[in-house]
Design a protein around this motif. Structure first.
Motif, PDB file in Angstrom:
ATOM      1  N   LYS A  53       0.835  -1.209   0.000  1.00 42.66           N
ATOM      2  CA  LYS A  53       0.000   0.000   0.000  1.00 42.66           C
ATOM      3  C   LYS A  53       0.862   1.248   0.000  1.00 42.66           C
ATOM      4  O   LYS A  53       0.619   2.180  -0.759  1.00 42.66           O
ATOM      5  CB  LYS A  53      -0.896   0.038   1.253  1.00 42.66           C
ATOM      6  CG  LYS A  53      -2.165  -0.726   1.167  1.00 42.66           C
ATOM      7  CD  LYS A  53      -2.968  -0.396   2.432  1.00 42.66           C
ATOM      8  CE  LYS A  53      -4.045  -1.392   2.710  1.00 42.66           C
ATOM      9  NZ  LYS A  53      -4.822  -1.036   3.903  1.00 42.66           N
ATOM     10  N   ASN A  56       2.578   1.766  -3.409  1.00 40.17           N
ATOM     11  CA  ASN A  56       1.658   2.194  -4.459  1.00 40.17           C
ATOM     12  C   ASN A  56       1.162   3.626  -4.244  1.00 40.17           C
ATOM     13  O   ASN A  56       1.075   4.404  -5.194  1.00 40.17           O
ATOM     14  CB  ASN A  56       0.474   1.232  -4.560  1.00 40.17           C
ATOM     15  CG  ASN A  56       0.881  -0.090  -5.156  1.00 40.17           C
ATOM     16  OD1 ASN A  56       1.631  -0.140  -6.118  1.00 40.17           O
ATOM     17  ND2 ASN A  56       0.418  -1.174  -4.572  1.00 40.17           N
ATOM     18  N   ASP A 159      -7.362   5.639  -6.973  1.00 38.77           N
ATOM     19  CA  ASP A 159      -6.562   4.486  -6.571  1.00 38.77           C
ATOM     20  C   ASP A 159      -6.035   4.655  -5.147  1.00 38.77           C
ATOM     21  O   ASP A 159      -6.061   3.709  -4.347  1.00 38.77           O
ATOM     22  CB  ASP A 159      -5.400   4.285  -7.554  1.00 38.77           C
ATOM     23  CG  ASP A 159      -4.632   3.011  -7.285  1.00 38.77           C
ATOM     24  OD1 ASP A 159      -5.270   1.954  -7.069  1.00 38.77           O
ATOM     25  OD2 ASP A 159      -3.389   3.063  -7.284  1.00 38.77           O
ATOM     26  N   ARG A 163      -7.034   2.128  -2.143  1.00 43.53           N
ATOM     27  CA  ARG A 163      -6.019   1.338  -1.431  1.00 43.53           C
ATOM     28  C   ARG A 163      -5.982   1.631   0.070  1.00 43.53           C
ATOM     29  O   ARG A 163      -5.793   0.736   0.879  1.00 43.53           O
ATOM     30  CB  ARG A 163      -4.640   1.596  -2.016  1.00 43.53           C
ATOM     31  CG  ARG A 163      -4.447   0.967  -3.371  1.00 43.53           C
ATOM     32  CD  ARG A 163      -3.045   1.243  -3.900  1.00 43.53           C
ATOM     33  NE  ARG A 163      -2.921   0.827  -5.276  1.00 43.53           N
ATOM     34  CZ  ARG A 163      -2.702  -0.418  -5.667  1.00 43.53           C
ATOM     35  NH1 ARG A 163      -2.593  -1.373  -4.786  1.00 43.53           N
ATOM     36  NH2 ARG A 163      -2.599  -0.708  -6.949  1.00 43.53           N
TER      37      ARG A 163
END
Length: 189
Positions: A53, A56, A159, A163
């Motif tokens: 996580k 990203n 996104d 996440r």
């Protein structure tokens, strides 16, 4: 009131900072920062899901600063921690902090006045959605191939929200007649 960025930055440095940077952002530096923060995470974190996580969210946040920030001019050079001013680079602040629960990633850069309202509207739209609605919107954009000229279709913020399952925190501060200082914070746990 116009923000004093150095004062803002100094205040942010006061709590459990694992990584900080204030200066020019280039594509090469993004790679370097990702590696440096990844090393810190490997030391501090045992859970692979949280590591993924963080990585990203970090990638998306740095890419947003790099692609959507304003190119630096000579007036911004004094904001950099080192004398590394480069033409066509972007100014960026990155802070990665350990919190009682999880981590906080803060990025900050300059945006044009006219883009600030568009960005604020997008952030507010994402923040009102539930976790399930965010996942559905993400799939909808992917399935409909709604990509922008940069290839993302506006997926970056969606996104990040998907996440982290957290609200996206942001502030816009007036910096000059045509620029805002934009800071973006997200908690990852």
């Amino acid at each position: 009131m116009i923000i004093d960025i150095n004062e803002w930055y100094s205040e942010k440095l006061k709590s459990n900072v694992l990584f900080s940077y204030k200066g020019c952002l280039t594509s090469e530096k993004i790679t370097r920062f990702l590696n440096e923060i990844e090393k810190k995470v490997l030391i501090c974190e045992n859970h692979n899901k949280i590591k993924r996580k963080i990585y990203n969210v970090l990638v998306e946040s740095l890419q947003n600063s790099y692609h959507h920030g304003v190119e630096m001019d000579k007036n911004m050079e004094s904001l950099c921690d080192s004398d590394e001013f480069k033409e066509a680079s972007k100014f960026c602040i990155i802070l990665f902090q350990k919190k009682d629960i999880g981590y906080k990633l803060t990025t900050a850069n300059f945006v044009k006045r006219y883009k600030a309202q568009l960005l604020k509207d997008k952030l507010d739209q994402v923040n009102v959605l539930s976790s399930d609605e965010i996942k559905a919107l993400y799939k909808l954009i992917l399935n409909n191939h709604e990509f922008s000229e940069r290839g993302g279709g506006g997926l970056g913020l969606i996104d990040i929200a998907k996440r982290t399952e957290n609200k996206l925190h942001y502030e816009f501060h007036e910096y000059s007649d045509d620029l805002y200082f934009y800071n973006f914070e997200v908690n990852v746990s």
